[in-house]
Design an enzyme around this catalytic site. Structure first.
Site, PDB file in Angstrom:
ATOM      1  N   TYR A 143       0.862  -1.190   0.000  1.00 27.80           N
ATOM      2  CA  TYR A 143       0.000   0.000   0.000  1.00 27.80           C
ATOM      3  C   TYR A 143       0.888   1.226   0.000  1.00 27.80           C
ATOM      4  O   TYR A 143       1.844   1.313   0.776  1.00 27.80           O
ATOM      5  CB  TYR A 143      -0.892  -0.009   1.248  1.00 27.80           C
ATOM      6  CG  TYR A 143      -1.790   1.197   1.389  1.00 27.80           C
ATOM      7  CD1 TYR A 143      -2.813   1.448   0.468  1.00 27.80           C
ATOM      8  CD2 TYR A 143      -1.635   2.081   2.460  1.00 27.80           C
ATOM      9  CE1 TYR A 143      -3.650   2.540   0.619  1.00 27.80           C
ATOM     10  CE2 TYR A 143      -2.483   3.178   2.615  1.00 27.80           C
ATOM     11  CZ  TYR A 143      -3.489   3.402   1.690  1.00 27.80           C
ATOM     12  OH  TYR A 143      -4.322   4.488   1.841  1.00 27.80           O
ATOM     13  N   ASP A 238       9.117   2.718  -0.119  1.00 27.61           N
ATOM     14  CA  ASP A 238       8.050   3.293   0.698  1.00 27.61           C
ATOM     15  C   ASP A 238       8.241   2.786   2.121  1.00 27.61           C
ATOM     16  O   ASP A 238       7.881   1.658   2.448  1.00 27.61           O
ATOM     17  CB  ASP A 238       6.674   2.910   0.154  1.00 27.61           C
ATOM     18  CG  ASP A 238       5.550   3.546   0.980  1.00 27.61           C
ATOM     19  OD1 ASP A 238       5.845   4.097   2.069  1.00 27.61           O
ATOM     20  OD2 ASP A 238       4.392   3.494   0.534  1.00 27.61           O
ATOM     21  N   LYS A 271       4.247   8.270   9.325  1.00 27.19           N
ATOM     22  CA  LYS A 271       4.000   7.609  10.606  1.00 27.19           C
ATOM     23  C   LYS A 271       5.006   8.012  11.710  1.00 27.19           C
ATOM     24  O   LYS A 271       4.829   9.063  12.290  1.00 27.19           O
ATOM     25  CB  LYS A 271       3.895   6.094  10.392  1.00 27.19           C
ATOM     26  CG  LYS A 271       2.680   5.783   9.481  1.00 27.19           C
ATOM     27  CD  LYS A 271       2.243   4.347   9.436  1.00 27.19           C
ATOM     28  CE  LYS A 271       0.888   4.202   8.762  1.00 27.19           C
ATOM     29  NZ  LYS A 271       0.903   3.781   7.372  1.00 27.19           N
TER      30      LYS A 271
HETATM   31  C1  PLP Z   1       0.267   4.301   6.084  1.00 24.81           C
HETATM   32  C2  PLP Z   1       0.980   4.104   4.795  1.00 24.81           C
HETATM   33  C3  PLP Z   1       0.843   4.992   3.715  1.00 24.81           C
HETATM   34  C4  PLP Z   1      -0.160   6.100   3.728  1.00 24.81           C
HETATM   35  O1  PLP Z   1       0.075   7.049   4.726  1.00 24.81           O
HETATM   36  P1  PLP Z   1      -1.132   7.998   5.204  1.00 24.81           P
HETATM   37  O2  PLP Z   1      -0.469   8.920   6.165  1.00 24.81           O
HETATM   38  O3  PLP Z   1      -2.161   7.100   5.796  1.00 24.81           O
HETATM   39  O4  PLP Z   1      -1.642   8.690   3.987  1.00 24.81           O
HETATM   40  C5  PLP Z   1       1.644   4.819   2.609  1.00 24.81           C
HETATM   41  N1  PLP Z   1       2.520   3.800   2.537  1.00 24.81           N
HETATM   42  C6  PLP Z   1       2.669   2.919   3.535  1.00 24.81           C
HETATM   43  C7  PLP Z   1       3.684   1.836   3.412  1.00 24.81           C
HETATM   44  C8  PLP Z   1       1.885   3.020   4.682  1.00 24.81           C
HETATM   45  O5  PLP Z   1       2.014   2.110   5.655  1.00 24.81           O
END
Ligand code: PLP
Length: 431
Positions: A143, A238, A271
């Site tokens: 994601y 990511d 995060k």
């Molecule tokens: C949480 C997450 C996102 C999205 O971040 P948001 O602050 O919820 O928009 C993107 N990539 C990864 C790997 C994530 O865990």
């Protein structure tokens, strides 16, 4: 007794779609009533009924120090007194950027934004702008936020372009998104053979936390790096979830230990770097980052980017987790949870596998760790739901879906872990 969680959920559903502001919070996968949080402290939160839970979500990762850490609270309160937002630069933005770069040396420059979605979307635009190419690879089960081009599932054949996973995403927008199976070297090689010269980047969660917890294998990551370099595509990590969560140097430091000289070209963070405030970032080498506005042609901006209260929260969090001994202690605590759960499952004869790195963990009701999304989804979901509700009733709060990772904070004690394992042991016996 009236259930105030239910009362609030019913009321929320009248004014907020599904009663929640992010879908997984609605408990759709596991059924039942979401817990409305009243307050949180350390490793715990209390719901609207005053019921206490040991929290293994920690806002989906950010709360690595636990809730209400004194140093973080103080920094946030102090920052708030000086002003919430200026729309002009502040010294703290430099400090946070310097702190991030110090620990993740693959980046020479970083741009601060407000959410992981924004960071991932902007990183993709920059990768495309910097390479002058449109196509890119992502992996099933990873994601990267909810930007249009990233909401894609695999097409029907190997190395075909994807289909939207959401209504409202036009097929044209995902026409250039190639979705491959995670950890599948053959599919990766085939995709590069077919499209290598047109690929802007490979975007990957190196330790995937959005299909529970699945590591990219070292041979797979090695091939990702080699093929990107060979074809002039950028390797984009990511690390919104894994960044400053699995190690101080993030997941890339884990791969750099296994693969000499390894580094990604770009990194996406979120995060933990916000410590619970809306803050995210993306970064890379100076040459690539200079292509961003105002120095380059790739546009990107944000009214609240580098927000002074959020940067105070993030900066203090990063300084706390950089202190000596922090990672040894956190890793040991997480490992003891994983070992405890594994032992309890074995004692009850429940098929079980688990993995962890730093303060992030995952477990599966499967005899072996899965290597890709399709395998993750073979988990027994009725059994997981039973486990979830058993834990919840016992005061242990894990993610309400079997495809989500879990998080341990520095505030979790050995007693919290022991209590969790005890409750899990009871539930395992009923599965
Ligand atoms: C949480 C997450 C996102 C999205 O971040 P948001 O602050 O919820 O928009 C993107 N990539 C990864 C790997 C994530 O865990």
């Amino acid at each position: 007794m009236t259930d105030r969680n239910q009362t609030l959920f019913d009321r929320a559903a009248q004014v907020i779609p599904g009663g929640v502001n992010s879908p997984v919070r609605a408990f759709r996968a596991v059924g039942g009533t979401p817990r409305f949080v009243q307050r949180a402290q350390g490793a715990y939160f209390w719901d609207a009924n005053g019921q206490k839970y040991i929290d293994y979500i920690g806002s989906w990762g950010p709360m690595i120090l636990g809730h209400g850490h004194p140093a973080v609270l103080e920094a946030v309160q102090k920052a708030a007194l000086d002003g919430f937002s200026f729309g002009a630069p502040t010294e703290r933005e430099i400090e946070l950027a310097e702190e991030i770069l110090k620990h993740v040396p693959s980046m020479e420059m970083v741009r601060l934004v407000s959410s992981g979605t924004e960071a991932g979307m902007s990183a993709l635009r920059l990768a495309r702008g910097a390479t002058g190419r449109n196509k890119f690879i992502k992996f099933e089960g990873c994601y990267h936020g909810h930007a249009d081009a990233l909401l894609v599932k695999a097409g029907s054949g190997l190395a075909t372009f994807g289909n939207p996973t959401s209504a409202g995403v036009p097929p044209e927008v995902v026409r250039d998104t190639l979705v491959l199976e995670y950890n599948n070297i053959t599919a990766l090689e085939e995709a590069f053979a077919l499209h290598g010269k047109e690929l802007a980047c490979v975007m990957i969660e190196p330790i995937a936390g959005n299909m529970n917890f699945v590591r990219a294998s070292v041979p797979f990551m090695t091939r990702c790096r080699e093929l990107c370099t060979e074809h002039g595509a950028l390797l984009v990590f990511d690390e919104v979830m894994s960044g400053f969560r699995v190690a101080l140097g993030s997941a890339q430091s884990v791969y750099a230990k296994a693969i000499p000289g390894f580094k990604p070209d770009m990194t996406v963070l979120g995060k933990v770097i916000g410590g619970g405030m809306p803050l995210a970032a993306f970064g890379g080498p100076r040459e690539i980052m200079s292509k961003l506005a105002p120095t380059g042609p790739v546009y990107q901006a944000g009214t609240l980017s580098g927000n002074p209260v959020a940067t105070a929260c993030g900066l203090t969090t990063l300084r706390e987790i950089a202190k000596p001994g922090f990672w040894d202690a956190l890793s040991a605590r997480t490992q003891s949870l994983v070992d405890g759960l594994t032992g309890a499952a074995a004692a009850a004869g429940v098929p079980f596998s688990a993995d962890c790195q730093g303060g992030m963990f995952g477990f599966f009701l499967l005899p072996e760790l899965p290597q890709n999304y399709a395998k993750v989804m073979t988990s027994d979901s009725p059994k997981f739901n039973k486990l979830f509700h058993g834990l919840l009733d016992g005061g242990v709060y894990i993610a309400p879906a079997l495809y989500e990772a879990g998080f341990v904070s520095a505030a979790h004690t050995e007693a919290d872990i022991a209590e969790t394992v005890r409750v899990a042991g009871e539930v395992f016996k009923t599965l």
